[in-house]
Structure formats: structure tokens, C-alpha cells
Design a protein around this motif. Sequence first.
Motif, PDB file in Angstrom:
ATOM      1  N   GLU A 238     -20.889 -65.795 -10.440  1.00 14.93           N
ATOM      2  CA  GLU A 238     -20.932 -65.395  -9.028  1.00 14.93           C
ATOM      3  C   GLU A 238     -20.239 -66.422  -8.150  1.00 14.93           C
ATOM      4  OE1 GLU A 238     -24.969 -62.731  -8.396  1.00 14.93           O
ATOM      5  OE2 GLU A 238     -25.124 -64.925  -8.338  1.00 14.93           O
ATOM      6  N   CYS A 242     -16.675 -65.941  -6.088  1.00 13.50           N
ATOM      7  CA  CYS A 242     -16.967 -65.773  -4.663  1.00 13.50           C
ATOM      8  C   CYS A 242     -15.673 -65.736  -3.838  1.00 13.50           C
ATOM      9  CB  CYS A 242     -17.855 -66.922  -4.188  1.00 13.50           C
ATOM     10  SG  CYS A 242     -18.362 -66.783  -2.477  1.00 13.50           S
ATOM     11  N   THR A 247     -19.519 -64.232   1.720  1.00 15.69           N
ATOM     12  CA  THR A 247     -20.182 -63.930   0.446  1.00 15.69           C
ATOM     13  C   THR A 247     -20.977 -65.139  -0.034  1.00 15.69           C
ATOM     14  OG1 THR A 247     -18.421 -62.389  -0.135  1.00 15.69           O
ATOM     15  CG2 THR A 247     -19.832 -63.155  -1.928  1.00 15.69           C
ATOM     16  N   LEU A 250     -24.257 -65.344   1.725  1.00 13.38           N
ATOM     17  CA  LEU A 250     -25.214 -64.358   1.223  1.00 13.38           C
ATOM     18  C   LEU A 250     -25.806 -64.812  -0.109  1.00 13.38           C
ATOM     19  CD1 LEU A 250     -23.308 -61.040   2.058  1.00 13.38           C
ATOM     20  CD2 LEU A 250     -25.339 -61.955   3.205  1.00 13.38           C
ATOM     21  N   LEU A 251     -24.958 -65.409  -0.982  1.00 13.92           N
ATOM     22  CA  LEU A 251     -25.456 -65.939  -2.253  1.00 13.92           C
ATOM     23  C   LEU A 251     -26.445 -67.081  -1.988  1.00 13.92           C
ATOM     24  CD1 LEU A 251     -22.146 -66.044  -4.348  1.00 13.92           C
ATOM     25  CD2 LEU A 251     -24.089 -64.513  -4.713  1.00 13.92           C
ATOM     26  N   GLN A 256     -28.881 -60.530  -2.311  1.00 13.44           N
ATOM     27  CA  GLN A 256     -28.092 -59.744  -3.246  1.00 13.44           C
ATOM     28  C   GLN A 256     -27.793 -58.336  -2.714  1.00 13.44           C
ATOM     29  OE1 GLN A 256     -26.791 -60.557  -6.335  1.00 13.44           O
ATOM     30  NE2 GLN A 256     -27.391 -62.690  -6.053  1.00 13.44           N
ATOM     31  N   GLU A 258     -27.101 -57.387   0.169  1.00 13.21           N
ATOM     32  CA  GLU A 258     -26.089 -57.365   1.224  1.00 13.21           C
ATOM     33  C   GLU A 258     -24.684 -57.663   0.697  1.00 13.21           C
ATOM     34  OE1 GLU A 258     -27.207 -59.500   4.818  1.00 13.21           O
ATOM     35  OE2 GLU A 258     -29.285 -59.546   4.113  1.00 13.21           O
ATOM     36  N   LEU A 259     -24.573 -58.013  -0.583  1.00  8.50           N
ATOM     37  CA  LEU A 259     -23.263 -58.286  -1.166  1.00  8.50           C
ATOM     38  C   LEU A 259     -22.449 -57.003  -1.265  1.00  8.50           C
ATOM     39  CD1 LEU A 259     -24.394 -60.647  -4.067  1.00  8.50           C
ATOM     40  CD2 LEU A 259     -23.189 -61.341  -1.980  1.00  8.50           C
ATOM     41  N   SER A 260     -21.142 -57.124  -1.153  1.00 12.69           N
ATOM     42  CA  SER A 260     -20.284 -55.943  -1.226  1.00 12.69           C
ATOM     43  C   SER A 260     -20.325 -55.337  -2.628  1.00 12.69           C
ATOM     44  CB  SER A 260     -18.844 -56.299  -0.862  1.00 12.69           C
ATOM     45  OG  SER A 260     -18.213 -57.008  -1.917  1.00 12.69           O
ATOM     46  N   PHE A 263     -17.601 -56.810  -4.914  1.00 14.63           N
ATOM     47  CA  PHE A 263     -17.939 -58.108  -5.485  1.00 14.63           C
ATOM     48  C   PHE A 263     -18.973 -57.969  -6.593  1.00 14.63           C
ATOM     49  CE2 PHE A 263     -20.707 -61.944  -5.372  1.00 14.63           C
ATOM     50  CZ  PHE A 263     -19.792 -62.848  -5.900  1.00 14.63           C
ATOM     51  N   LYS A 264     -20.005 -57.168  -6.358  1.00 12.66           N
ATOM     52  CA  LYS A 264     -21.049 -56.993  -7.378  1.00 12.66           C
ATOM     53  C   LYS A 264     -20.477 -56.364  -8.645  1.00 12.66           C
ATOM     54  CE  LYS A 264     -24.111 -54.979  -4.609  1.00 12.66           C
ATOM     55  NZ  LYS A 264     -25.386 -54.388  -4.127  1.00 12.66           N
TER      56      LYS A 264
END
Length: 347
Positions: A238, A242, A247, A250-251, A256, A258-260, A263-264
Motif C-alpha cells: 500500500e 501510494c 491517499t 487516508l492510509l 480504508q 475512503e480509498l479510491s 487504488f484498492k
Amino acid sequence: MGHNINFNEQTGKYSFFSVQQKAWHNLGQIVSDYPTSAEAIQYAGLDFTIAKQPNTHNLPSGKSIESKTSFFTYRTDNEAVLGASVGKDYHIVQNREAFAFFDAIVGGGDGILYETAGAFGQGERIFITAKLPGYIRVGSGEDVTEKYIFLTTAHDGSGSITAAFTPIRIVCQNTLNAALKGMSNVVRIKHTAGAKQRLEDAHKVMGLADRLSVELEGIFNNWASVRVSDNEMKKLIELALCPNKETFDLLKKGAQDELSTVFKNTVQDAFAYAMMSDTQQMETTKGTLFGAYNAVTGYYQNVRSYKDDEAKLQSLIMGGTAQGKAQAAFDLCRGFADAGADIFKFN
């Protein structure tokens, strides 16, 4: 994935060659023995020269003016224009001069072997890979990384001549590029009047390759002995992947949800590669820090899709996204080796 490999209509061949292995997209020439530089230039369709002429400006009156500051580059064999606007001080480095960089080293008895070479587009960018003697060995010796020097140059004025030390892990063809602290793996040479001389002097890359090889072998063997949990593996992935501060924040918060989605999905694909790829089940990679590093490099080399091979080359070797992420993974793994899971404790 496309290829953008140059097709020479005069010869009816693609400008690419590879030794023993299947050429990209079944294009180009496959040869059984390592060629000399003169042979490699012919096999790869790089036996053309580049010239430079001033641009002409056509005026409404019908008159034309020849520029004194703006020039264009073109191939002399088919007159394909490669660069529409280069400066008067732009110095052309012919393809044969690029190979001369390697020949100077071969003449020293170091045993460099030309393995691939080719051209993209109309021939505006060429590349050469040459294998160096010896290996980087991790663990008991089954996990082997070959050592290469990669050279590329553009004839359209878009970039410098670049020579780089590029380790390739054999079992999965991962490009393991990483610059150590205070030591770059790249030499860049500008297309100026002195470029030819500096290209001939660029065999200092050999000394760089020797030093990097020794250091990387020690680092990789250390990482192969450092155990990481699945959760730590995913956190390292992750952080390495990043894309921006938003991002990262958020990490840092553990948000988790709210992550795009993009990206996930990227993290999940890299983590799946880490968990399921055969090359990640070796003694050196399964549940190890070396495996975490290879999860990132392997994702970009073997999982991610690219527009074409030139885009992949740019990403992996020529300072693009994959190389940047590989460097991030390398730095994170060094931090984990020194501090363990404390690197996940954000301040």
C-alpha cells in the motif's frame, strides 16, 4: 498490449532482434548466437543514419525563410522526419556511436553480450540491452538475477542519452531497478557537441554496475531472511503504491473505506501476485521482505497492462511510474529491515 516497434517498409522487417528468446509479439528477428555490435545493428534494423536540416518558414507572400535556430532530424534511408524542432546545438549521436559505448567495454575483455536492440515509432527512439558477466544470487543460489546495461537514445530531441544498470530476476523477469542512497544507477548524457566523447567515456557505468551488484546482493540476501506477515506485506505494498498525499493521509488515518477503487484494486492485484505467483513461493520470497519488494516490481512487470511496449519500457526502466514505485518499495523495505513494523507508526 500494442508494440509501436518500427516497421521498415524498405526491408519488410520490424526493427527488433532478440537472442534465443521469442521476440516481442513474434515480431523482429530471433538469432541463436550473441552477435557482434555490427551484426546487432543489422539484426535490429538500426543500420541507418540521422541527419539534421534547418526548418523552412513559408510566408503568405510565397517567400520562404530558412531558420537559423530551428532544425529537424530525419533518417537518410527513407527520409522519415524524427524530430520536427531541435536546436542548432543539438548534436546527433548515430546508432553506431551508441553501440560504440558497449564496444569499448567489450574490448576491455569484460564479456558483454548484446541481447536485444530495436527502434520505436519511425526510429526516433532506439534501445540496446547487453548482458554483463556474473549474477546476483539470493539464498541458496536458485534465485538468480542477471545483470544488464540498458542504453536508449532519442533522435527527436526529446531526451538525453541514458545508460542504466538494470538487474533482471530470471524466474519472473522482474526488473529490480533501485538506486542506493547516494548512488544512482543511471548515467545521462546530453545531445550537445560533446556528447559523442562523453558517450565513449560512459563506461564508468561498468564501475557503477560492479558496485551496485555487490551491494544489492548483500541487501537482497538480508531481506530474504527477514520474515513479514501477510498484513505487513499488504501494508508495504500500500505504501509503495501510494499515488499521492491524499491517499497517504487516508492510509495514515486507517480510512480504508475512503480509498479510491482504482487504488484498492491496484493494491489487491499486487497483493494477489505476492500471495499466489509461483515465483513468490520460493524460499527467498514466501513471507519475506524480499518477497514484498518483488510483489511491487513483479506487479508492474507481469500484471499491469500498458498501452504498448514503449510505454512499458518508459515505466520500468526510463524513470517512469514503475521505476518510481520500485524505488519506493526498495526504500520502504530498507526501512523495515532497520526498524521493523515501526515504519507503519505514522507521526
